[in-house]
Design a protein around this motif. Structure first.
Motif, PDB file in Angstrom:
ATOM      1  N   LEU A 186      -2.787   0.897   4.749  1.00  0.00           N
ATOM      2  CA  LEU A 186      -2.130   1.656   5.812  1.00  0.00           C
ATOM      3  C   LEU A 186      -2.798   2.994   6.086  1.00  0.00           C
ATOM      4  N   SER A 187      -3.372   3.599   5.064  1.00  0.00           N
ATOM      5  CA  SER A 187      -4.065   4.884   5.230  1.00  0.00           C
ATOM      6  C   SER A 187      -3.176   5.927   5.890  1.00  0.00           C
ATOM      7  N   GLY A 188      -1.928   5.994   5.467  1.00  0.00           N
ATOM      8  CA  GLY A 188      -1.023   7.012   5.975  1.00  0.00           C
ATOM      9  C   GLY A 188      -0.389   6.691   7.308  1.00  0.00           C
TER      10      GLY A 188
ATOM     11  N   VAL B 135      -9.254  -5.225   6.616  1.00  0.00           N
ATOM     12  CA  VAL B 135      -7.870  -5.162   7.089  1.00  0.00           C
ATOM     13  C   VAL B 135      -7.580  -3.785   7.679  1.00  0.00           C
ATOM     14  N   ARG B 136      -8.074  -2.745   7.041  1.00  0.00           N
ATOM     15  CA  ARG B 136      -7.897  -1.393   7.597  1.00  0.00           C
ATOM     16  C   ARG B 136      -8.488  -1.316   9.002  1.00  0.00           C
ATOM     17  N   SER B 137      -9.660  -1.901   9.173  1.00  0.00           N
ATOM     18  CA  SER B 137     -10.312  -1.872  10.486  1.00  0.00           C
ATOM     19  C   SER B 137      -9.472  -2.590  11.529  1.00  0.00           C
ATOM     20  N   LEU B 138      -8.908  -3.742  11.159  1.00  0.00           N
ATOM     21  CA  LEU B 138      -8.082  -4.499  12.097  1.00  0.00           C
ATOM     22  C   LEU B 138      -6.832  -3.717  12.490  1.00  0.00           C
TER      23      LEU B 138
END
Length: 474
Positions: free
Chosen positions: A239-241, A381-384
């Motif tokens: 999620l990166s925040g 997944v972060r990129s998507l």
């Protein structure tokens, strides 16, 4: 001179004229009776035709009372037989049809007067019957008028491969557990790295010249930190925040989980892949997701719900993210095995880590490759989730087939059964419609897709006329 006898011709003539009159009277009466029968038959046929036209007009009027929100917001045609009351009932539909028929028959009078005495509804097909087959068919028809499904068609050749990768991803995580167990089992072993040395001193005594040296095996397992693979853990890693919707629903009250009203008829499924693609384009058009949230609905991530069926946006997103991660893990692990530079780096790192236990070098090498694949997959997944595109099959050098998050979602939906897709899509639409004014009690199992309307009419002499009309939106 003789007088001629009187001839009886006059009396004879009178007798002939009386016979003709009787014959004509009998003939005319027969023709009159035939005329009466013909006229009465024409009257009955006229009244029956009048009944058929009146009922047909009444049914058309009822069909014009389709649920406006379903049509305007979702392109669906159904009669909500609750008519915004607390509970649906076929009787309400009968009453609406009879009211429309009475308006049409209000001007009839005299020997052609007709009145509707009864209206019944039978052979009902509800939107929810057969796991939503009627709803599915209407959604397919609605999607046929749209364009833009080419990307879905491009995905079809890769469905089997994608399904295999998800299973392989789960197996790879299981392999990671085995690799970690082998490494941890070796840890703690005491290995003699330098033997003791005995020799003779100046006095000729045989003495210990040097003590043996020992070291304890302590290898930091590369995969130790990736064994936590719960859906929530994976979601927290990617999620990166970013914020996630906190909305939730009571799934026990949805179409897919509650006890439903059942119609008296049935609808047929068309389980062809072409119709499934069209249905999913309908879902893509009308449902929200993480990258394109729905408005003020009970859940904002509708497509994720259709796939996972869980009670909150966060849980549904976590389930989808976990599936994407497994697919990417399997593909990245296969690709990294083909990368000579990274394989060499893994071998060097493994050799350095297993000096004391060289037999573990292949195990540690695979652990390093798995760990790096794990990190690569999280990054994919972060990129998507941030809106970028990621190749579906890097291991097969298909880097030109790059998909965004929504298209990955569509892959998983294409792998889902039509019945589950249908009822969960109805869950989302029903919840959304319930939030509109006057539709708080709306339910899909009160929506009629087709039925048979049977009417009974009576004329001024109480003679009955029966007719029926089919009502159908497909």
């Amino acid at each position: 001179m003789k007088r001629s006898p009187v001839r009886p011709s006059v009396c004879k003539g009178k007798g002939v004229r009386g016979s003709v009159s009787l014959f004509l009277a009998l003939t005319i009466s027969i023709f009159l009776m035939l005329a009466v029968v013909l006229i009465e038959g024409a009257r009955e046929n006229t009244l029956l035709l009048q009944a058929e036209v009146a009922l047909d007009s009444g049914v058309n009027s009822a069909m014009g009372e389709y649920h406006k929100n379903l049509w305007e917001d979702y392109g669906l045609l159904f009669i909500d037989c609750s008519y915004k009351s607390s509970l649906p009932s076929y009787e309400y539909l009968s009453q609406h049809i009879m009211a429309a028929v009475d308006r049409n028959l209000g001007q009839s009078s005299g020997w052609l007067s007709l009145m509707m005495e009864d209206c019944s509804v039978s052979q009902v097909v509800l939107a929810t019957d057969d796991d939503g087959a009627a709803f599915y068919r209407q959604a397919v028809e609605a999607a046929k008028a749209e364009t833009g499904i080419s990307i879905l068609e491009q995905l079809l050749p890769y469905l089997t491969r994608a399904e295999e990768l998800i299973v392989t991803g789960e197996e790879i995580l299981g392999t990671g557990t085995s690799l970690n167990s082998a490494i941890e089992e070796a840890n703690g072993q005491v290995i003699e790295v330098q033997p003791e040395v005995w020799g003779y001193n100046e006095d000729g005594e045989y003495v210990l010249e040097r003590d043996a040296e020992y070291e304890t095996v302590d290898i930091v397992s590369p995969v130790r930190g990736i064994l936590e693979t719960s859906e929530e853990f994976i979601l927290s890693q990617v999620l990166s925040g970013s914020s996630v919707s906190s909305l939730s629903i009571d799934t026990s009250k949805t179409v897919s989980n509650r006890n439903l009203a059942v119609g008296l008829g049935s609808a047929e499924w068309d389980e062809g892949i072409a119709d499934k693609v069209l249905f999913l384009y309908y879902v893509y058009t009308y449902m929200g997701n993480y990258r394109n949230p729905a408005g003020e609905e009970s859940l904002q991530y509708s497509m994720e719900y259709i796939l996972a069926g869980k009670s909150s946006d966060r849980k549904n997103l976590a389930s989808v993210v976990s599936r994407i991660f497994l697919l990417r893990l399997a593909d990245n692990f296969a690709r990294i095995q083909q990368d000579g530079e990274r394989v060499a780096a893994a071998e060097a790192a493994a050799a350095a880590a297993t000096v004391l236990v060289p037999y573990l070098q292949p195990v540690v090498k695979q652990a390093f490759l798995l760990c790096w694949s794990y990190e690569d997959s999280l990054e994919d997944v972060r990129s998507l989730l941030s809106g970028e595109k990621v190749a579906l099959l890097k291991s097969l050098s298909l880097n030109e087939l790059k998909l965004d998050y929504e298209q990955y979602l569509m892959i998983f939906l294409l792998l889902t059964g039509e019945n589950r897709l249908s009822v969960r899509t109805m869950d989302m639409i029903e919840l959304a419609v319930k939030q509109t004014e006057g539709n708080e009690n709306f339910r899909f199992d009160g929506c009629i897709a087709s039925c048979l309307i049977q009417g009974r009419f009576v004329d001024e002499s109480s003679r009955s006329y029966r007719t029926d009309v089919s009502l159908s939106y497909y």
